[in-house]
Design a protein around this motif. Sequence first.
Motif, short mmCIF file in Angstrom:
data_model
loop_
_atom_site.label_atom_id
_atom_site.label_comp_id
_atom_site.label_asym_id
_atom_site.label_seq_id
_atom_site.Cartn_x
_atom_site.Cartn_y
_atom_site.Cartn_z
N THR A 126 -2.54 -1.94 1.68
CA THR A 126 -2.74 -3.04 2.63
C THR A 126 -4.21 -3.43 2.71
O THR A 126 -4.55 -4.62 2.78
N ALA A 127 -5.09 -2.44 2.68
CA ALA A 127 -6.53 -2.75 2.68
C ALA A 127 -6.85 -3.63 1.47
O ALA A 127 -7.56 -4.63 1.60
N ARG A 128 -6.27 -3.26 0.33
CA ARG A 128 -6.50 -4.06 -0.89
C ARG A 128 -5.93 -5.47 -0.69
O ARG A 128 -6.55 -6.46 -1.03
N TYR A 129 -4.72 -5.54 -0.12
CA TYR A 129 -4.05 -6.83 0.10
C TYR A 129 -4.88 -7.72 1.03
O TYR A 129 -4.98 -8.93 0.83
N LEU A 130 -5.50 -7.09 2.03
CA LEU A 130 -6.30 -7.86 3.01
C LEU A 130 -7.74 -8.05 2.54
O LEU A 130 -8.55 -8.67 3.24
N ASP A 131 -8.04 -7.45 1.38
CA ASP A 131 -9.39 -7.52 0.83
C ASP A 131 -10.42 -6.92 1.79
O ASP A 131 -11.48 -7.51 2.05
N LYS A 132 -10.08 -5.76 2.34
CA LYS A 132 -11.00 -5.06 3.25
C LYS A 132 -11.23 -3.65 2.72
O LYS A 132 -10.31 -3.06 2.11
N PRO A 133 -12.39 -3.06 2.96
CA PRO A 133 -12.56 -1.65 2.60
C PRO A 133 -11.59 -0.80 3.41
O PRO A 133 -11.34 -1.10 4.58
N VAL A 134 -11.06 0.25 2.79
CA VAL A 134 -10.05 1.08 3.47
C VAL A 134 -10.60 1.61 4.79
O VAL A 134 -9.88 1.67 5.79
N ASP A 135 -11.87 2.00 4.82
CA ASP A 135 -12.40 2.61 6.04
C ASP A 135 -12.70 1.59 7.14
O ASP A 135 -13.28 1.93 8.16
#
Length: 405
Positions: free
Chosen positions: A196-205
């Motif tokens: 989901t982080a990848r999908y939202l284009d956000k760093p996982v942390d």
Amino acid sequence: MSCHIETILVLNAGSSSLKFTLYKISGEQRLANGVVERIGYGSANMVYRRGDEPKSETPVIARNHSDAIQLVCKALTDPEKGVIKALREIDAIGHRVLHGAEIFKEATLMTPETLDKVRELIPFGPLHMPPNIGGIEACEKTFPGVPNVGVFDTAFHQTMPDYASHYAIPEEYYHKYGFRKYGFHGTSHHYITVATARYLDKPVDQVNLVTCHLGNGSSLAAIKNGKVLDTTMGLTPLAGVVMGTRSGDIDPAIVLELVRKGMTADEIDNLLNKKSGLLGVGGINSNDMRDIIKNAEAGYHGAQLALDMWAHRIVQYIGAYFTLIGGADAIVFTGGIGENSWQARDRVIPRLSCLGVDYDAEANQTLRGTGLLSKPESRVKVIVMPTDEELMIARETYQVVTKGC
Ligand code: ADP
């Protein structure tokens, strides 16, 4: 240990089944997968699928998990249907292990010492841990020198703070018996968090989520900055939302009353784990969400009540977790029901508008695979996403065996 890791076998050994997937880890390509079912019964069954080809089913004999692993090896190296020439092409093996307690906070290389520690945890999962361990032992014999990695279903939840994981009973029970919340489905919640982080284009942390793994067994997790803050399952997978055959949360005094009425621990265990949830409330002799929905739509009261209770508890936990996190980027649905049942999701998502969800009812009905179930302008996104626990186990196995390379 070799630093050149290319082919990883993932095994999930249940009490009478062995699921397997073989990956080429560069490119995360699934070469083959399948399952040996009914291990230990007179007649076992093997399902095998090479790549995306149609699967085949063959009757086999598997007296134990060792036999099943031999069958897997034979299928993978079969000159016609196989995907590798020889077993030595397998560089590492990742094993799903139910319980890591507080000892295993991450995927771990299995050595004689760590495997002994896993054996000490059998009381935490008397049904699941012995086959999990049996699978590792069988691989040590069949693949001498190949590293085995344990990937624990509880590990991702180990970031929960004490105030979330402890029960409000005297602390001596935690110290003496390890009574606390551990949480399960960790590999799935982990996979969904990363994807989901990848999908939202956000760093996982930096990602904040409520992840909803809704299958026959179901759990939700509150993910703050990529880490678990709380989850619905507890010391065992019995706690939390209403499941296929499990009650989820009930007043613990009910258990006491049942004891006083003469039921044994095993009988209560069976009642709450195997006879409750959608099966127990629905009254249609099925724990399958498709049957519950069909009967609820036909006006059958038991199924309607079961479905309403199922949705009520999920909405309740989504609201609670959203507040705990201090607002989430997205609410994510996965698992057999979460991924496939638009009717079940439709009982939940419209009720999240107060959190800032602008529901896209049409997308909810038509979308397959990964995508948005909220309107593009929705402040909080709702996402549906297939989970992939096997791939997560392969990734973690790769990370453990290449550490320091
Ligand atoms: P488990 O916890 O055993 O891994 P799954 O994640 O496979 O369970 O989920 C099983 C549940 O998913 C069942 O209740 C089943 O009805 C539901 N399910 C699977 N496919 C569909 C579908 N196409 N529509 C509705 N429900 C589905």
